[in-house]
Design a protein around this motif. Structure first.
Motif, PDB file in Angstrom:
ATOM      1  N   LEU A  94      38.777  38.957  27.449  1.00 54.07           N
ATOM      2  CA  LEU A  94      39.640  37.577  27.035  1.00 54.07           C
ATOM      3  C   LEU A  94      40.278  37.058  28.238  1.00 54.07           C
ATOM      4  CD1 LEU A  94      41.163  38.749  23.536  1.00 54.07           C
ATOM      5  CD2 LEU A  94      39.013  37.259  24.009  1.00 54.07           C
ATOM      6  N   LEU A  95      39.973  37.687  29.279  1.00 51.28           N
ATOM      7  CA  LEU A  95      40.656  36.818  30.383  1.00 51.28           C
ATOM      8  C   LEU A  95      39.368  36.747  31.563  1.00 51.28           C
ATOM      9  CD1 LEU A  95      43.673  39.348  30.978  1.00 51.28           C
ATOM     10  CD2 LEU A  95      43.784  36.874  30.482  1.00 51.28           C
ATOM     11  N   ALA A  96      39.856  35.691  32.431  1.00 50.10           N
ATOM     12  CA  ALA A  96      38.998  35.068  33.373  1.00 50.10           C
ATOM     13  C   ALA A  96      39.485  35.533  34.528  1.00 50.10           C
ATOM     14  CB  ALA A  96      38.482  33.790  33.217  1.00 50.10           C
ATOM     15  N   PRO A  97      38.898  36.121  35.513  1.00 47.08           N
ATOM     16  CA  PRO A  97      39.251  36.615  37.009  1.00 47.08           C
ATOM     17  C   PRO A  97      39.164  35.267  37.770  1.00 47.08           C
ATOM     18  CG  PRO A  97      37.228  37.594  36.822  1.00 47.08           C
ATOM     19  CD  PRO A  97      37.372  37.024  35.229  1.00 47.08           C
ATOM     20  N   THR A  98      40.345  35.274  38.799  1.00 45.79           N
ATOM     21  CA  THR A  98      40.163  33.989  39.721  1.00 45.79           C
ATOM     22  C   THR A  98      39.006  34.263  40.694  1.00 45.79           C
ATOM     23  OG1 THR A  98      41.625  35.052  41.152  1.00 45.79           O
ATOM     24  CG2 THR A  98      42.573  33.445  39.588  1.00 45.79           C
TER      25      THR A  98
END
Length: 170
Positions: A94-98
């Motif tokens: 559910l998270l996108a890495p930078t």
């Protein structure tokens, strides 16, 4: 002068990942649930090498976590949906890495955790074949541990948590 350490310091966990937007859940509640789950790691500094981690720890006294120490460099699955009815979402997806190289940290931050909409959904999912051995967090605050334990004040999160936060992506 000492030589520069080999490796990069990426920064603290809470600055390196953004919550992927979804239209099937309350995004503020989702961000709060992910913060609750990652709370012990939010300030941890991610680096690519142990050398960079040691240098960061010596300079700033920060808790550090080098990418090279992860047992697996496999990123989480792209599709977060574990079950569609009731909706159960894999927290690590559910998270996108930078930066793409940070994605392998996500399964270690969130483990086998799924997020559902309601406490009723949490208990329905727990009773299903996919619900055994996973931590389940409902957006209305219920938390069921992987061993099945739930309840009590430490098992509930709220949207009013203080401190560092994940940004919600556009």
């Amino acid at each position: 002068p000492e030589p520069e350490p080999a490796g990069r310091v990426f920064g603290p966990v809470h600055e390196l990942f953004t919550v992927k937007p979804r239209d099937d859940v309350n995004m503020q509640a989702l961000a709060s649930a992910l913060l609750y789950l990652a709370r012990a790691r939010l300030e941890t500094m991610l680096t690519d090498t142990a050398s960079a981690a040691r240098a960061e720890n010596e300079v700033n006294g920060a808790k550090v976590w080098p990418l090279e120490y992860l047992p697996s460099k496999t990123p989480p699955p792209v599709n977060p949906v574990v079950e569609s009815a009731p909706l159960a979402l894999r927290a690590s997806a559910l998270l996108a890495p930078t930066k793409p190289e940070l994605a392998p940290f996500l399964p270690y931050i969130f483990g086998k955790t799924v997020i559902v909409r309601t406490k009723e959904d949490a208990h329905t999912f727990r009773r299903s074949s996919k619900g055994k051995g996973v931590k389940i967090v409902a957006l209305d605050g219920e938390v069921i541990d992987a061993d099945g334990a739930f309840g009590g004040p430490s098992r509930v999160f709220t949207a009013q948590q203080q401190g560092p936060r994940f940004a919600i992506g556009a």
